[in-house]
Scaffold this motif. Structure first.
Motif, short mmCIF file in Angstrom:
data_model
loop_
_atom_site.label_atom_id
_atom_site.label_comp_id
_atom_site.label_asym_id
_atom_site.label_seq_id
_atom_site.Cartn_x
_atom_site.Cartn_y
_atom_site.Cartn_z
N ALA A 269 4.86 -1.50 -6.54
CA ALA A 269 3.44 -2.13 -6.41
C ALA A 269 2.02 -2.78 -5.89
O ALA A 269 3.19 -3.81 -5.53
CB ALA A 269 3.50 -2.47 -8.32
N LEU A 270 1.21 -2.95 -6.14
CA LEU A 270 0.44 -4.14 -4.92
C LEU A 270 -0.36 -4.50 -6.23
O LEU A 270 -0.60 -4.05 -6.66
CB LEU A 270 -0.93 -2.52 -3.84
N PRO A 271 -1.24 -5.72 -5.97
CA PRO A 271 -1.30 -6.76 -6.73
C PRO A 271 -3.14 -5.48 -6.97
O PRO A 271 -3.49 -5.25 -5.60
CB PRO A 271 -1.81 -7.67 -6.06
N ASP A 272 -3.72 -5.59 -8.05
CA ASP A 272 -4.63 -5.55 -8.61
C ASP A 272 -6.27 -6.37 -7.63
O ASP A 272 -6.36 -6.70 -8.61
CB ASP A 272 -5.37 -4.53 -9.63
N MET B 184 -1.41 -5.53 -11.80
CA MET B 184 -0.67 -4.60 -10.39
C MET B 184 -1.23 -2.98 -10.89
O MET B 184 -0.88 -2.37 -11.51
CB MET B 184 1.26 -4.98 -10.60
N LEU B 185 -1.21 -2.54 -9.20
CA LEU B 185 -1.66 -1.33 -9.19
C LEU B 185 -0.76 -0.65 -8.02
O LEU B 185 -0.60 -1.32 -7.15
CB LEU B 185 -2.95 -1.10 -8.66
N LYS B 186 -0.37 0.86 -8.39
CA LYS B 186 0.46 1.44 -8.01
C LYS B 186 -0.51 2.35 -6.52
O LYS B 186 -2.01 2.21 -7.05
CB LYS B 186 1.72 2.58 -8.67
N PRO B 187 0.12 2.25 -5.43
CA PRO B 187 -0.76 3.02 -4.38
C PRO B 187 -0.90 4.17 -4.86
O PRO B 187 -0.27 5.20 -5.37
CB PRO B 187 -0.03 3.01 -3.09
#
Length: 396
Positions: A232-235, A393-396
């Motif tokens: 997960a990446l920070p949005d 969080m944001l998935k790539p």
């Protein structure tokens, strides 16, 4: 230069887990089969020529499903491999023999993290005249040689030692001839194509490999690759705001909530704090919540003369209600008068208090318009604001 691609995908991957999980090249990582990840960089590479994937006869349906919908999947041909990697590569070379290729790249299907930079390094080596190119990484671990009873016999120097990667790449006719010669002489135990080239007397040139170009060998490798792709990446979102107000005769200007005595004032329905208006719009932009006029219409009498901190606090509440964390707020003021510098710290503190963030996350800058235009004539003040907000969080 015409470069063909061979993807070697006929193995069974016995070390990668339970047989019922299927061959590792068809396991899912990041929601897609490994081999799909492997093929995609080649298909999108500027120098990519014909692509042949060497598969196991039992894997036809698995392969078709794995590449279904992949861009340029219609250009991928298949052929069946043999009992060893060496046999499978020769089958791939034979499948490309009529294509008039100058060079070929031979890549393991279980190396899904190949990148264009590495492919370009290999192509550059071809242009320099090398007939065999091996991407490799210098060995960094201390190496030990063990005796038969499991004790350390010696420490092996790392000097000049490299770990081989793929795609191992060659002048096409030279590597095809080397493979055919090996078969004719009964040599079936080569573990990679560079070894065959060395045996055939073809000088193998090293180029820098990639630390990401790992081979998925055991089950843990596949798990780690899946975690990498699903990490997960920070949005993080950034919003911008702009506002301008006219200067008219008055007794002072309010900017970022700080009143500064002056012989003019800013004209507006509220206190006309152009700085906080711009920042309000910037915050609302991070979650698509419209602009300040949507929430506080200038036609509504209740906002007559209102302090603009109300507007900014409301925007901050909207952001937080949608899961946002405000991480930075920046305002640039464009004005000839009044002087901003003496009031900058008080402005930043007001921003920090209204937004509920640390002072070092708030910035105020000011510049003149070099006496150009309406600002230069002291007819108005403009503000540009930027807000940064993290929404989970944001998935790539």
């Amino acid at each position: 230069m015409k470069i063909g691609i061979i993807i070697v995908a006929a193995g069974r991957g016995e070390r990668a887990g339970s047989p019922q999980d299927g061959p590792k090249q068809y396991r899912l990582i990041g929601g897609e089969p490994v081999i799909r990840h492997t093929l995609r960089p080649f298909l999108g590479w500027r120098c990519c020529g014909p692509v042949v994937t060497v598969i196991h006869p039992d894997d036809r349906a698995l392969f078709d499903a794995a590449v279904d919908g992949l861009d340029m999947s219609q250009s991928i041909r298949t052929t069946f491999g043999g009992a060893s990697r060496q046999q499978s590569v020769l089958a791939g070379l034979k499948a490309l023999e009529a294509e008039g290729l100058t060079h070929v790249m031979i890549h393991d299907a279980a190396r899904p993290f190949i990148d264009h930079a590495l492919l370009d390094r290999i192509a550059d080596a071809f242009k320099e005249g090398h007939d065999a190119v091996l991407p490799a990484m210098a060995v960094t671990d201390t190496l030990k040689r063990a005796s038969a009873d499991g004790t350390v016999e010696a420490t092996v120097s790392r000097a000049g030692l490299y770990a081989a990667q793929t795609p191992q790449s060659f002048a096409f006719t030279a590597i095809l001839a080397a493979h055919e010669k090996a078969v004719d002489l009964g040599h079936h135990d080569f573990t990679d194509d560079a070894s065959i080239a060395e045996w055939a007397g073809i000088p193998v040139h090293l180029v820098q490999g990639s630390p990401d170009n790992i081979k998925l060998t055991i089950g843990r490798d596949i798990t780690m690759a899946d975690e990498k792709l699903n990490q997960a990446l920070p949005d993080v979102r950034t919003g911008n705001g702009y506002d301008v107000h006219q200067l008219v005769p008055g007794d002072g200007v309010t900017l970022c909530g700080v009143f500064m005595p002056h012989d003019q004032r800013l004209s507006g329905h509220s206190d006309a704090d152009v700085a906080l208006h711009a920042l309000t719009d910037a915050l609302l932009a991070t979650c698509g919540a419209g602009d300040i006029g949507d929430h506080f219409p200038p036609t509504d009498p209740q906002w007559k003369g209102a302090a603009s901190r109300i507007f900014l606090a409301h925007a901050a509440e909207i952001v937080r209600a949608r899961g946002g964390i405000i991480t930075n707020a920046d305002i640039s003021l464009i004005a000839e008068v009044p002087k901003i510098a003496p009031h900058r710290d008080a402005m930043r503190q007001n921003m920090a208090d209204i937004l509920g963030i640390a002072l070092d996350r708030c910035s105020v800058k000011a510049t003149t318009n070099e006496k150009i235009g309406f600002i230069g004539r002291k007819e108005g003040i403009a503000a540009i604001a930027t807000a940064t907000v993290i929404y989970g969080m944001l998935k790539p």
